[in-house]
Enzyme design. Structure first.
Site, PDB file in Angstrom:
ATOM      1  N   HIS A   1      -7.552  -4.257  -7.272  1.00  0.00           N
ATOM      2  CA  HIS A   1      -7.792  -3.949  -5.915  1.00  0.00           C
ATOM      3  C   HIS A   1      -8.859  -3.892  -4.954  1.00  0.00           C
ATOM      4  O   HIS A   1      -9.347  -2.998  -5.324  1.00  0.00           O
ATOM      5  CB  HIS A   1      -7.097  -2.631  -6.333  1.00  0.00           C
TER       6      HIS A   1
ATOM      7  N   TYR B   1     -18.788  11.324 -11.627  1.00  0.00           N
ATOM      8  CA  TYR B   1     -19.554  13.276 -12.151  1.00  0.00           C
ATOM      9  C   TYR B   1     -17.331  13.554 -13.331  1.00  0.00           C
ATOM     10  O   TYR B   1     -18.164  13.878 -14.485  1.00  0.00           O
ATOM     11  CB  TYR B   1     -19.483  14.060 -11.584  1.00  0.00           C
TER      12      TYR B   1
ATOM     13  N   ARG C   1       0.475  -1.018   0.111  1.00  0.00           N
ATOM     14  CA  ARG C   1       0.309  -0.037   0.449  1.00  0.00           C
ATOM     15  C   ARG C   1       0.585   1.296   0.335  1.00  0.00           C
ATOM     16  O   ARG C   1       0.442   2.100  -0.363  1.00  0.00           O
ATOM     17  CB  ARG C   1      -0.866  -0.302   0.949  1.00  0.00           C
TER      18      ARG C   1
END
Length: 823
Positions: free
Chosen positions: A91, A134, A45
């Protein structure tokens, strides 16, 4: 009735519960669980791989987008689609973390070379982005360089989280991403923070290291002198950079790029165009407001964020009058995020282990990766070329006897027999025979022996070139170096961050924050411009001629003082000197192009004009005023501290002041010039001083329908001249040049106060009035309405002679600046 037995929630007998209880050591369990968690955070990570400079989530995003075909020449797709694909395939750690990583790879203020091309609101340094539903995205050109040749066995693949798919353990990374774009992350027990650099400089250092593997850090720093931040700005002090490049740890200071500008004609401001890396304008504005409200920062009147997508960052900090902008800028550097620090901690994964790397080690790890990628790519391409060459050679054998091959196939009972017969008759391999059998007959039409021979030669040459790369380390290094040069040429941009060895001498040490109450001069020009200068000595004769405009009034005062403005309505208006723009002190008379219009400082009526300046003092001989109707008045010095303006003469209806001058000694000659060319001058001592409410006394007797054109005061010992300009009363003011005459003032004898005076100008045909008059010490200078200088004739005119044609209409006339200075 017998009682019911107690109910049990378990179907197992009570004895079976003991078989599912395990005794564990809590300390050992915590230790094991923490290590597993730390391992997962460090390797999966938080830390980037030193080879491609990517964290796992970033690598998975780029690989997925490349697999989806979202190349720069394709259309954008919804970010939510990419996030969902990454989360479902590679993931499974939540869409928030994936989208945050995707957003950072879009933002040009986060990465030096953005890897994703975004469409929509991806935020700002202070604001979060819009939701993923968006926004849209696709691969940026830099991402293509990161993933190119990934399908040519250049990197190892490993199973994904559920072992249903494969994902790359590292990307080929033709772009040195870790050094160019930097990285930041917090793991368990360790963190990383690497500054971005300029791609062109990094490639130059890599190419030097390719040819000089034993190059020192000093050699590499000739190519990479310091970080190149995406937001530009300045890096002050390079000692910390040198330490970071040597040990992997170091700190340097980042400073905003700012300059002092005139934001309005009255006020200066500090304009910030670049901020330190990671600092947004909202953070700076919030800090400035907090300091101003806490009385810890003075001199700021307003802060405006005028940033837009066309001009980029523009933060305007308006400075109050009376404060030095340069000194205030130094305080902003000290007290606000306009100067910030960046701590380099270059920790990355090398061979699966976290290591702290210096600059040379970072470059060496990346070069080792590129050598391996190019070597594996060459092996893959050689194998593909050898396979194709093998098939081409088989086709060449078959095409020579194509009829026999077709006959052999037609006479065979099945495909396996046909393949065996092809192998025996034409000495073909199993692969070649299968390829010929699988080929459709229509494909034979496009084959010819010439074309196949040409293709065979090409494949032989390709295999030879690849064998050279694989067999010669120098050739391999040259290929890597050439590819790096092409990357720099394609994606490189000029340096944005300025590197400073030190901050130098701070301005605040030499210049105080507030403007000192030093002596200065205040000027008023004929076109109504006001300005001040720290030059307290009046310019000499050699510096009197300015390029534009003429000065009609000047007064000595101090920077934090006040002066009075005398108006045509008989008012004296206070004016703060600090509000006036400052002109540089020069040996010449100031050019008031840098001045500000008087209307910006004083609320004058539409028909009210500024006539002169005076010092606000109760000492001295006072003021002399002359009105259009021929009234003269001397005013006793009087200062009203509780008022911003007051009347200095009581005017009759329809009358106005045409001249107002401070007296130096009280022995001056007061002079009137009327519109019918009559001049009268008499001693100022003959006029008794009055208070503010006085209406004055008769000064000059005017003929019917005439008015006073000019009024002023002259020192008796001055070598004065009279300038008169005549014209027609029917013409619009300022439209006709008229006739101009310059006459020595000594030609005109004095007369008693209240008389008509003597003729001073003879009108030519078509002229019936004086449009302008002025008297004072020469040489006289004239200016047109545009401010341009107008040449005057020599002072040789007769007392009642006529003038000569002027080049253009004259707006104002004035003498040397020294004669204007009020006491």
């Amino acid at each position: 009735m017998a009682p019911r037995p107690p109910r049990s929630n378990s179907t197992l007998p009570p004895d079976d519960f003991e078989e599912h209880i395990t005794d564990i050591d809590v300390g050992e369990e915590m230790r094991t669980s923490f290590l597993e968690y730390a391992y997962s955070v460090i390797y999966s990570r938080a830390l980037p791989d030193a080879r491609d400079g990517l964290k796992p989530v970033q690598r998975r995003i780029l690989y997925t987008m490349a697999d989806m075909g979202l190349r720069p020449d394709r259309g954008h797709v919804k970010s939510a689609r990419v996030v969902g694909e990454v989360m479902g395939r590679l993931h499974p750690h939540g869409d928030g973390a994936i989208y945050d990583a995707l957003v950072r790879m879009v933002q040009p203020w986060s990465l030096r070379v953005p890897l994703i091309d975004g469409h929509g609101n991806f935020g700002s340094p202070d604001d979060p982005p819009a939701a993923m539903r968006y926004t849209e995205c696709r691969m940026a050109p830099g991402a293509v360089a990161m993933t190119t040749s990934i399908d040519e066995d250049t990197v190892d693949f490993k199973p994904n989280y559920d072992s249903r798919e494969l994902e790359p353990s590292v990307l080929p990374a033709a772009l040195p991403n870790l050094i160019v774009n930097g990285a930041s992350g917090i793991a368990v027990g360790m963190a990383t923070n690497i500054a971005p650099h300029n791609l062109v400089e990094v490639v130059q250092a890599l190419r030097h290291l390719v040819t000089h593997p034993k190059a020192s850090l000093e050699d590499l720093m000739r190519f990479i002198p310091g970080p190149d931040l995406p937001t530009g700005g300045k890096i002050v002090g390079l000692d910390g950079v040198r330490d970071a490049y040597e040990t992997g740890r170091g700190t340097f200071r980042m400073r905003a790029t700012a300059r002092v500008e005139s934001v309005t004609s009255r006020r200066k401001g500090i304009v910030v165009t670049e901020l330190p890396y990671g600092v947004g304008p909202e953070r700076v504005i919030e800090r400035i407001k907090s300091l101003v409200q806490g009385k810890k920062l003075q001199g700021i009147s307003d802060v405006k964020d005028l940033t837009d997508r066309h001009k980029g960052l523009r933060l305007v900090i308006e400075v109050k009058n009376g404060f030095h902008p340069e000194a205030l800028l130094e305080q902003l550097y000290k007290l606000t995020p306009m100067e910030d620090t960046f701590g380099i901690n270059a920790v990355a994964l090398v061979d699966g282990q976290p290591r702290t790397l210096g600059l040379k080690e970072l470059l060496e790890v990346y070069l080792g990766h590129r050598f391996d990628v190019v070597r594996r790519r060459s092996v893959f391409r050689r194998g593909k070329a050898a396979d194709e060459l093998h098939l081409v050679q088989g086709l060449l054998i078959a095409i020579l006897d194509i009829d026999e091959v077709i006959q052999l196939i037609r006479t065979s009972d099945n495909a396996s027999i046909a393949k065996e017969r092809l192998i025996q008759v034409f000495d073909l391999s199993d692969l070649q025979a299968t390829y010929i059998l699988d080929m459709a007959l229509r494909r034979l039409t496009k084959f010819s022996q010439i074309e196949l021979d040409k293709r065979r030669e090409e494949l032989v040459a390709t295999i030879a070139a690849l064998d050279e790369i694989l067999g010669d380390d120098a050739r391999l290094r040259k290929v890597v170096s050439d590819e790096l040069a092409e990357v720099a040429k394609t994606y490189g941009t000029p340096r944005r961050t300025v590197l400073l060895a030190s901050a130098g001498q701070t301005v605040s040490a030499a210049v105080p924050l507030e403007v000192a109450d030093d002596p200065c001069l205040v000027y008023l020009s004929s076109s109504g411009l006001l300005a001040r200068t720290s030059d307290v000595e009046a310019p000499g004769e050699g510096g009197d001629r300015t390029k534009h405009d003429v000065l009609v009034a000047a007064v000595r005062t101090t920077a934090r003082g006040q002066v009075g403005v005398l108006t045509s309505q008989g008012r004296l208006v206070k004016l703060d000197v600090l509000d006036l723009p400052t002109l540089p002190a020069t040996a010449n008379a100031p050019h008031l192009q840098g001045g500000a219009p008087l209307s910006e400082f004083l609320p004058l009526d539409p028909d009210e004009r500024a006539l002169g300046l005076c010092a606000l003092t109760e000492d001295g001989p006072g003021l002399a005023l002359g009105t259009r109707d021929g009234v003269v008045k001397r005013v006793n010095p009087e200062l009203l501290a509780n008022k911003d303006s007051w009347e200095v003469i009581r005017l009759a209806d329809g009358d106005e002041v045409v001249g107002a001058v401070p007296l130096r000694t009280g022995d001056e000659e007061l002079c009137f010039v009327s519109s019918d060319a009559q001049l009268l001058h008499f001693p100022a001592g003959g006029v008794r001083p009055q208070g503010r409410s006085g209406g004055g006394i008769a000064g000059i007797r005017l003929a019917a329908g005439q008015r006073v054109v000019w009024f002023g005061a002259l020192a008796p010992e001055e070598d004065a001249v009279l300038v008169t300009a005549s014209g027609a009363s029917s013409a619009l003011p300022g439209t006709e040049p008229g006739s101009v005459k310059v006459t020595p003032f000594s030609e005109y004898p004095p007369k008693g106060r209240g008389t008509g005076g003597v003729r001073c100008h003879r009108f030519l045909k078509g002229e019936d009035t004086l449009v302008l008059a002025w008297a004072g010490r020469g040489p006289a200078r004239a200016a047109a309405a545009s401010g341009a200088a107008v040449d005057l004739p020599e002072a040789t005119g007769r007392r009642d002679g006529s003038g000569v044609p002027a080049a253009q209409p004259i707006l104002a006339v004035a003498g040397p600046v020294g004669t204007l200075l009020a006491p």
